[in-house]
Design a protein around this motif. Structure first.
Motif, PDB file in Angstrom:
ATOM      1  N   SER A  51       0.815  -1.218   0.000  1.00  0.00           N
ATOM      2  CA  SER A  51       0.000   0.000   0.000  1.00  0.00           C
ATOM      3  C   SER A  51       0.850   1.271   0.000  1.00  0.00           C
ATOM      4  O   SER A  51       0.387   2.325  -0.422  1.00  0.00           O
ATOM      5  N   SER A  53       3.688   1.626  -1.731  1.00  0.00           N
ATOM      6  CA  SER A  53       4.412   1.754  -2.997  1.00  0.00           C
ATOM      7  C   SER A  53       3.936   2.926  -3.853  1.00  0.00           C
ATOM      8  O   SER A  53       4.772   3.694  -4.341  1.00  0.00           O
ATOM      9  N   PRO A  54       2.633   3.116  -4.075  1.00  0.00           N
ATOM     10  CA  PRO A  54       2.218   4.259  -4.898  1.00  0.00           C
ATOM     11  C   PRO A  54       2.649   5.604  -4.303  1.00  0.00           C
ATOM     12  O   PRO A  54       3.058   6.506  -5.043  1.00  0.00           O
ATOM     13  N   LEU A  57       6.356   6.147  -5.038  1.00  0.00           N
ATOM     14  CA  LEU A  57       6.572   6.542  -6.432  1.00  0.00           C
ATOM     15  C   LEU A  57       6.119   7.979  -6.675  1.00  0.00           C
ATOM     16  O   LEU A  57       6.785   8.742  -7.387  1.00  0.00           O
ATOM     17  N   ALA A  58       5.001   8.357  -6.069  1.00  0.00           N
ATOM     18  CA  ALA A  58       4.511   9.737  -6.217  1.00  0.00           C
ATOM     19  C   ALA A  58       5.487  10.721  -5.584  1.00  0.00           C
ATOM     20  O   ALA A  58       5.740  11.799  -6.144  1.00  0.00           O
TER      21      ALA A  58
END
Length: 121
Positions: A51, A53-54, A57-58
């Motif tokens: 959860s 990870s996004p 990356l953002a």
């Protein structure tokens, strides 16, 4: 999952996202909530990691201008992070659930201590 579980998870993830956007450490909110809601610690750990990870990356995309000229530092930090993530995942997959459940409070304590002392360290 009940409606109240979903509401609790939504509130915890919102708070963790806010904490992560400021200083990091949102896992210290979401992981215990997942365990409290009855998820096995290994499943809660995997869910928590995926959860995040996004958001990671953002953040990388959002701070791309600040990373300009730091290519060598990024490379030096990326390699141990990937190696540590792979080693940690393999250890987790080979750790019996009761052993991991026993380790969890100590891991959270260590993470909290490291987070609290990150300035002086």
């Amino acid at each position: 999952m009940t409606g109240s579980d979903a509401g609790i998870l939504f509130a915890a993830s919102t708070m963790a996202g806010a904490v992560n956007s400021i200083a990091g450490g949102g896992s210290l909110i979401t992981f215990p909530v997942l365990v409290w809601l009855g998820r096995e610690p290994i499943l809660a750990n995997a869910t928590n990691t995926v959860s995040l990870s996004p958001g990671s990356l953002a953040a990388l995309h959002g701070y791309r201008r600040e990373l300009t000229g730091l290519g060598q530092w990024v490379a030096w930090g990326t390699t141990p992070s990937i190696v540590g993530g792979v080693v940690g995942a393999l250890l987790l997959l080979h750790t019996p659930a009761p052993v991991f459940a026993w380790l969890v409070p100590w891991l959270i304590f260590f993470a909290t201590l490291l987070f609290a002392l990150s300035g002086p360290i």
